[in-house]
Design a protein around this motif. Structure first.
Motif, PDB file in Angstrom:
ATOM      1  N   ASN A  15       0.819  -1.213   0.000  1.00 20.63           N
ATOM      2  CA  ASN A  15       0.000   0.000   0.000  1.00 20.63           C
ATOM      3  C   ASN A  15       0.850   1.258   0.000  1.00 20.63           C
ATOM      4  O   ASN A  15       0.492   2.249  -0.645  1.00 20.63           O
ATOM      5  CB  ASN A  15      -0.974  -0.024   1.176  1.00 20.63           C
ATOM      6  CG  ASN A  15      -2.188  -0.855   0.868  1.00 20.63           C
ATOM      7  OD1 ASN A  15      -3.123  -0.377   0.252  1.00 20.63           O
ATOM      8  ND2 ASN A  15      -2.165  -2.117   1.268  1.00 20.63           N
ATOM      9  N   GLN A  18       2.164   1.796  -3.503  1.00 17.24           N
ATOM     10  CA  GLN A  18       1.104   2.357  -4.345  1.00 17.24           C
ATOM     11  C   GLN A  18       0.866   3.821  -4.005  1.00 17.24           C
ATOM     12  O   GLN A  18       0.656   4.651  -4.894  1.00 17.24           O
ATOM     13  CB  GLN A  18      -0.190   1.553  -4.189  1.00 17.24           C
ATOM     14  CG  GLN A  18      -1.288   1.999  -5.143  1.00 17.24           C
ATOM     15  CD  GLN A  18      -0.907   1.799  -6.603  1.00 17.24           C
ATOM     16  OE1 GLN A  18      -0.461   0.720  -6.992  1.00 17.24           O
ATOM     17  NE2 GLN A  18      -1.069   2.835  -7.411  1.00 17.24           N
ATOM     18  N   TYR A  19       0.916   4.154  -2.732  1.00 11.20           N
ATOM     19  CA  TYR A  19       0.742   5.544  -2.294  1.00 11.20           C
ATOM     20  C   TYR A  19       1.795   6.444  -2.937  1.00 11.20           C
ATOM     21  O   TYR A  19       1.477   7.493  -3.493  1.00 11.20           O
ATOM     22  CB  TYR A  19       0.820   5.614  -0.763  1.00 11.20           C
ATOM     23  CG  TYR A  19       0.869   7.014  -0.216  1.00 11.20           C
ATOM     24  CD1 TYR A  19      -0.271   7.811  -0.172  1.00 11.20           C
ATOM     25  CD2 TYR A  19       2.064   7.550   0.270  1.00 11.20           C
ATOM     26  CE1 TYR A  19      -0.225   9.104   0.337  1.00 11.20           C
ATOM     27  CE2 TYR A  19       2.117   8.841   0.784  1.00 11.20           C
ATOM     28  CZ  TYR A  19       0.977   9.608   0.808  1.00 11.20           C
ATOM     29  OH  TYR A  19       1.018  10.886   1.309  1.00 11.20           O
ATOM     30  N   LYS A  21       3.566   5.831  -5.583  1.00 10.71           N
ATOM     31  CA  LYS A  21       3.335   5.834  -7.031  1.00 10.71           C
ATOM     32  C   LYS A  21       2.217   6.816  -7.389  1.00 10.71           C
ATOM     33  O   LYS A  21       2.335   7.592  -8.347  1.00 10.71           O
ATOM     34  CB  LYS A  21       2.986   4.427  -7.507  1.00 10.71           C
ATOM     35  CG  LYS A  21       2.806   4.312  -8.992  1.00 10.71           C
ATOM     36  CD  LYS A  21       2.475   2.876  -9.375  1.00 10.71           C
ATOM     37  CE  LYS A  21       2.212   2.784 -10.867  1.00 10.71           C
ATOM     38  NZ  LYS A  21       1.810   1.424 -11.262  1.00 10.71           N
ATOM     39  N   ASP A  22       1.152   6.791  -6.610  1.00 12.27           N
ATOM     40  CA  ASP A  22       0.003   7.669  -6.866  1.00 12.27           C
ATOM     41  C   ASP A  22       0.346   9.151  -6.673  1.00 12.27           C
ATOM     42  O   ASP A  22      -0.328  10.018  -7.236  1.00 12.27           O
ATOM     43  CB  ASP A  22      -1.171   7.301  -5.961  1.00 12.27           C
ATOM     44  CG  ASP A  22      -1.792   5.964  -6.319  1.00 12.27           C
ATOM     45  OD1 ASP A  22      -1.499   5.428  -7.413  1.00 12.27           O
ATOM     46  OD2 ASP A  22      -2.566   5.432  -5.489  1.00 12.27           O
ATOM     47  N   LEU A  23       1.370   9.442  -5.881  1.00 12.64           N
ATOM     48  CA  LEU A  23       1.773  10.833  -5.677  1.00 12.64           C
ATOM     49  C   LEU A  23       2.342  11.448  -6.949  1.00 12.64           C
ATOM     50  O   LEU A  23       2.376  12.675  -7.084  1.00 12.64           O
ATOM     51  CB  LEU A  23       2.809  10.937  -4.553  1.00 12.64           C
ATOM     52  CG  LEU A  23       2.277  10.789  -3.144  1.00 12.64           C
ATOM     53  CD1 LEU A  23       3.423  10.816  -2.139  1.00 12.64           C
ATOM     54  CD2 LEU A  23       1.266  11.874  -2.812  1.00 12.64           C
ATOM     55  N   ASN A  24       2.804  10.582  -7.845  1.00 10.96           N
ATOM     56  CA  ASN A  24       3.271  11.033  -9.157  1.00 10.96           C
ATOM     57  C   ASN A  24       4.312  12.146  -9.053  1.00 10.96           C
ATOM     58  O   ASN A  24       4.206  13.181  -9.712  1.00 10.96           O
ATOM     59  CB  ASN A  24       2.073  11.472 -10.007  1.00 10.96           C
ATOM     60  CG  ASN A  24       2.395  11.477 -11.488  1.00 10.96           C
ATOM     61  OD1 ASN A  24       3.265  10.743 -11.941  1.00 10.96           O
ATOM     62  ND2 ASN A  24       1.686  12.306 -12.236  1.00 10.96           N
TER      63      ASN A  24
END
Length: 81
Positions: A15, A18-19, A21-24
Motif C-alpha cells: 500500500n 502504491q501511495y 506511485k500515486d503521488l506522481n
C-alpha cells in the motif's frame, strides 16, 4: 480455491508503494503519522471486538496501559467520554 494469506507487513509495504506511485512525483509528508492512524483504528476495533469491548482485557492483549487505550479509542471515535 484457497487464497494465500498476506502478512501485515507485506500489506503495508504494498500500500505504501502504491501511495508513493500515486503521488506522481509530489513530495509526501507526515507518512509515519498517516500510516499509524490508518493501521491503529482497525487494530483497536478488532481487538475490542475480540475482547468483547472489555478495555482491561484489550489493554493487556495490546500491551498498553488501560488509560492509553482509552485515549486512543477516543482519538479514533471508538469511545465517547
Amino acid at each position: 480455491m484457497p487464497t494465500r494469506k498476506q502478512d501485515i507487513a507485506q500489506c503495508v509495504e504494498q500500500n505504501l508503494q502504491q501511495y508513493f506511485k500515486d503521488l506522481n512525483g509530489e513530495t509526501p509528508c507526515n507518512v509515519y503519522d498517516m500510516v499509524i492512524h490508518q493501521v491503529e483504528k482497525p487494530l483497536l476495533q478488532c481487538v475490542m471486538a475480540q475482547c468483547e469491548q472489555n478495555q482491561t482485557r484489550a489493554a493487556v492483549l495490546l500491551g498498553l496501559n488501560r488509560n492509553t487505550l482509552r485515549k486512543k479509542l477516543v482519538q479514533h471515535g471508538l469511545l465517547e467520554i
